[in-house]
Each structure stands twice: as structure tokens, then as C-alpha cells.
Design a protein around this motif. Structure first.
Motif, mmCIF file in Angstrom:
data_model
loop_
_atom_site.group_PDB
_atom_site.id
_atom_site.type_symbol
_atom_site.label_atom_id
_atom_site.label_comp_id
_atom_site.label_asym_id
_atom_site.label_seq_id
_atom_site.Cartn_x
_atom_site.Cartn_y
_atom_site.Cartn_z
ATOM 1 N N PHE A 171 19.709 30.076 -18.498
ATOM 2 C CA PHE A 171 18.943 29.746 -17.308
ATOM 3 C C PHE A 171 19.523 30.487 -16.109
ATOM 4 O O PHE A 171 20.704 30.843 -16.092
ATOM 5 C CB PHE A 171 18.987 28.237 -17.022
ATOM 6 N N LEU A 172 18.682 30.717 -15.117
ATOM 7 C CA LEU A 172 19.104 31.317 -13.860
ATOM 8 C C LEU A 172 18.799 30.333 -12.746
ATOM 9 O O LEU A 172 17.651 29.913 -12.566
ATOM 10 C CB LEU A 172 18.365 32.638 -13.606
ATOM 11 N N LEU A 173 19.819 29.963 -11.988
ATOM 12 C CA LEU A 173 19.674 29.085 -10.833
ATOM 13 C C LEU A 173 19.788 29.922 -9.565
ATOM 14 O O LEU A 173 20.844 30.485 -9.287
ATOM 15 C CB LEU A 173 20.749 27.990 -10.844
ATOM 16 N N GLU A 174 18.685 30.018 -8.820
ATOM 17 C CA GLU A 174 18.674 30.747 -7.552
ATOM 18 C C GLU A 174 18.762 29.738 -6.413
ATOM 19 O O GLU A 174 18.008 28.759 -6.375
ATOM 20 C CB GLU A 174 17.388 31.560 -7.419
ATOM 21 N N THR A 175 19.690 29.967 -5.481
ATOM 22 C CA THR A 175 19.881 29.051 -4.362
ATOM 23 C C THR A 175 20.013 29.837 -3.066
ATOM 24 O O THR A 175 20.585 30.927 -3.045
ATOM 25 C CB THR A 175 21.156 28.203 -4.546
ATOM 26 N N THR A 176 19.479 29.278 -1.994
ATOM 27 C CA THR A 176 19.722 29.858 -0.676
ATOM 28 C C THR A 176 21.125 29.454 -0.220
ATOM 29 O O THR A 176 21.707 28.504 -0.756
ATOM 30 C CB THR A 176 18.689 29.353 0.337
ATOM 31 N N PRO A 177 21.688 30.140 0.774
ATOM 32 C CA PRO A 177 23.038 29.784 1.232
ATOM 33 C C PRO A 177 23.156 28.350 1.736
ATOM 34 O O PRO A 177 24.235 27.747 1.652
ATOM 35 C CB PRO A 177 23.292 30.801 2.352
ATOM 36 N N SER A 178 22.063 27.771 2.232
ATOM 37 C CA SER A 178 22.115 26.411 2.784
ATOM 38 C C SER A 178 21.640 25.360 1.797
ATOM 39 O O SER A 178 21.399 24.207 2.179
ATOM 40 C CB SER A 178 21.261 26.336 4.054
ATOM 41 N N ALA A 179 21.500 25.714 0.527
ATOM 42 C CA ALA A 179 20.906 24.805 -0.457
ATOM 43 C C ALA A 179 21.797 23.619 -0.800
ATOM 44 O O ALA A 179 21.304 22.537 -1.117
ATOM 45 C CB ALA A 179 20.559 25.571 -1.734
ATOM 46 N N PHE A 180 23.116 23.799 -0.742
ATOM 47 C CA PHE A 180 24.015 22.780 -1.271
ATOM 48 C C PHE A 180 24.231 21.643 -0.274
ATOM 49 O O PHE A 180 24.410 21.861 0.926
ATOM 50 C CB PHE A 180 25.355 23.410 -1.646
ATOM 51 N N ALA A 181 24.222 20.425 -0.794
ATOM 52 C CA ALA A 181 24.502 19.257 0.030
ATOM 53 C C ALA A 181 25.964 19.272 0.455
ATOM 54 O O ALA A 181 26.792 20.019 -0.093
ATOM 55 C CB ALA A 181 24.184 17.982 -0.748
ATOM 56 N N ALA A 182 26.299 18.445 1.446
ATOM 57 C CA ALA A 182 27.660 18.406 1.970
ATOM 58 C C ALA A 182 28.659 18.097 0.859
ATOM 59 O O ALA A 182 28.485 17.147 0.090
ATOM 60 C CB ALA A 182 27.758 17.348 3.070
ATOM 61 N N GLY A 183 29.697 18.927 0.767
ATOM 62 C CA GLY A 183 30.748 18.720 -0.214
ATOM 63 C C GLY A 183 30.405 19.147 -1.629
ATOM 64 O O GLY A 183 31.174 18.897 -2.554
ATOM 65 N N VAL A 184 29.259 19.793 -1.796
ATOM 66 C CA VAL A 184 28.796 20.214 -3.124
ATOM 67 C C VAL A 184 28.872 21.733 -3.211
ATOM 68 O O VAL A 184 28.533 22.440 -2.262
ATOM 69 C CB VAL A 184 27.358 19.733 -3.384
#
Length: 217
Positions: A171-184
Motif C-alpha cells: 500500500f502507499l499512504l500519501e499525506t500532506t505535511p499537516s496531516a498528522f494529529a498532535a503527537g502523531v
């Protein structure tokens, strides 16, 4: 989310309806925080019109049984309460072009009625996503779009990630730089996905913006 984070002054609507998309479990709370009222989910199609809707209990969907006959099928048999099925609809009022057992391509969970609100319409569970977007896990489970979204809630921000299946176990997970929740971090997202999908490889990419593409919804 933008209204809440920017503390934008707003007029509180009397009602908010969500349609043409899949709500994860946290979606109603996010919308409610921004608008002051919980949303009512509505299920409709251009071909059939409005098929089902949430009442004030904000739980399962009431089917417009006087307009459409909705079946949830596992193969060729009716799904039992709690089972996932394809949404198949027969129109009862379309005189120009009736639709007989039209496969919508959507998935939903069968539920037992009636609703505690007292209405006696037939019932169906929330839309789980398109059948073509579902993932067949190695252990045989069918993982719907909504199931994946719910599992990633609290880890990745809705609208800022995309999961692609490249092969049976990749699988490929694409994320924007701001995608992650705090501390994740990225490794947390990989771990959550492996817990859901099983023993698979999950590559990561971080584009600045997720581009819109034909066929991606």
C-alpha cells in the motif's frame, strides 16, 4: 474544521444535511462543533432521488419505502442484520424509466428495525463507501472506506491523506505535511494501518498537496 480553528463568527443554521460522501464516526461531532447542530445524513442518487435519511436519533437511515424498494445483498441473498451488503434499489415511482434491482455500487450494513423514534419505515445502516473502494484483507475481511477512515481518525486529519493499494500486499499512504494529529508521526500511521490490514508493506509519500484525480473519491 476551518470555522472552528479560526474561530469564525457564524449564524447557527436550523439544520445541516450531509450527502454525497462518507462520514466517519467523528464527522458529525466536527460538523456539530462548527455549526452548532448535529448533521442529518441523507442518501440519494441522481437516478433514484432521495432514498433514505436520518431522523432526530442520528443513527441508522430510514428508507423512503413508498418511493424505492432497497435491498442489501450478500451475493444473491439478503444480508442479515449486522452484515455488509451491496445496495440494490428498485424505483416505485419512476414512470419514464423504472429501475429494477439497480446495483448502486455502494455498501451498507443491514440493520433491524423499527427505529426508536417510532417511525415504521424500513431501515438501513450508514453508507460504508463504494464497493470498488473496499479492501479485501488477507484474512478475508472486507474493509470499507468508512472502516479505514474510522481507524485512522485521531491519527490523520480527514482530507489530508490518501491510501492506495499498489499490489496484494503493498500500500502507499500519501499525506500532506499537516496531516498528522498532535503527537502523531508517520510510523504511528503505519502501525495503525498494519493493525487493520495485517502483514502488509506500507510505503509513505508526503506531497505538499493531494492532487484531485479522475476516479478518486
Amino acid at each position: 474544521r476551518a470555522l472552528t480553528e479560526r474561530n469564525v463568527a457564524r449564524a447557527t443554521p436550523k439544520m445541516v444535511c450531509s450527502a454525497a460522501g462518507v462520514l466517519d464516526d467523528g464527522g458529525p461531532a466536527t460538523i456539530g462543533a462548527a455549526c452548532g447542530v448535529a448533521p442529518f445524513d441523507v442518501y440519494a442518487m441522481t437516478e433514484t432521488g432521495f432514498m433514505s435519511w436520518q431522523c432526530e436519533k442520528h443513527a441508522s437511515l430510514h428508507i423512503n419505502g413508498d418511493l424505492v424498494f432497497v435491498e442489501l445483498l450478500r451475493g444473491d441473498v439478503q444480508a442479515l442484520p449486522g452484515e455488509l451488503g451491496r445496495v440494490v434499489v428498485t424505483t416505485l415511482r419512476a414512470r419514464t424509466m423504472p429501475l429494477l434491482r439497480y446495483d448502486t455500487g455502494d455498501l451498507a450494513t443491514a440493520v433491524a428495525g423499527p427505529c426508536t423514534c417510532g417511525r415504521t419505515f424500513p431501515m438501513m445502516g450508514p453508507i460504508e463507501g463504494r464497493a470498488r473502494h473496499a479492501i479485501r484483507a488477507a484474512d478475508g475481511r472486507t474493509l470499507t472506506q468508512r472502516a479505514v477512515m474510522n481507524r485512522l481518525a485521531g491519527t490523520l486529519r480527514m482530507g489530508e491523506y490518501r491510501l492506495r493499494r499498489k499490489s496484494e500486499r503493498t500500500f502507499l499512504l500519501e499525506t500532506t505535511p499537516s496531516a498528522f494529529a498532535a503527537g502523531v508521526g508517520a510510523t504511528d500511521a503505519q502501525r495503525v494501518l498494519r493493525e487493520l490490514l495485517g502483514d502488509v508493506e506500507i510505503a509513505l509519500e508526503a506531497p505538499e498537496v493531494l492532487p484531485l484525480e479522475a476516479g478518486i473519491a
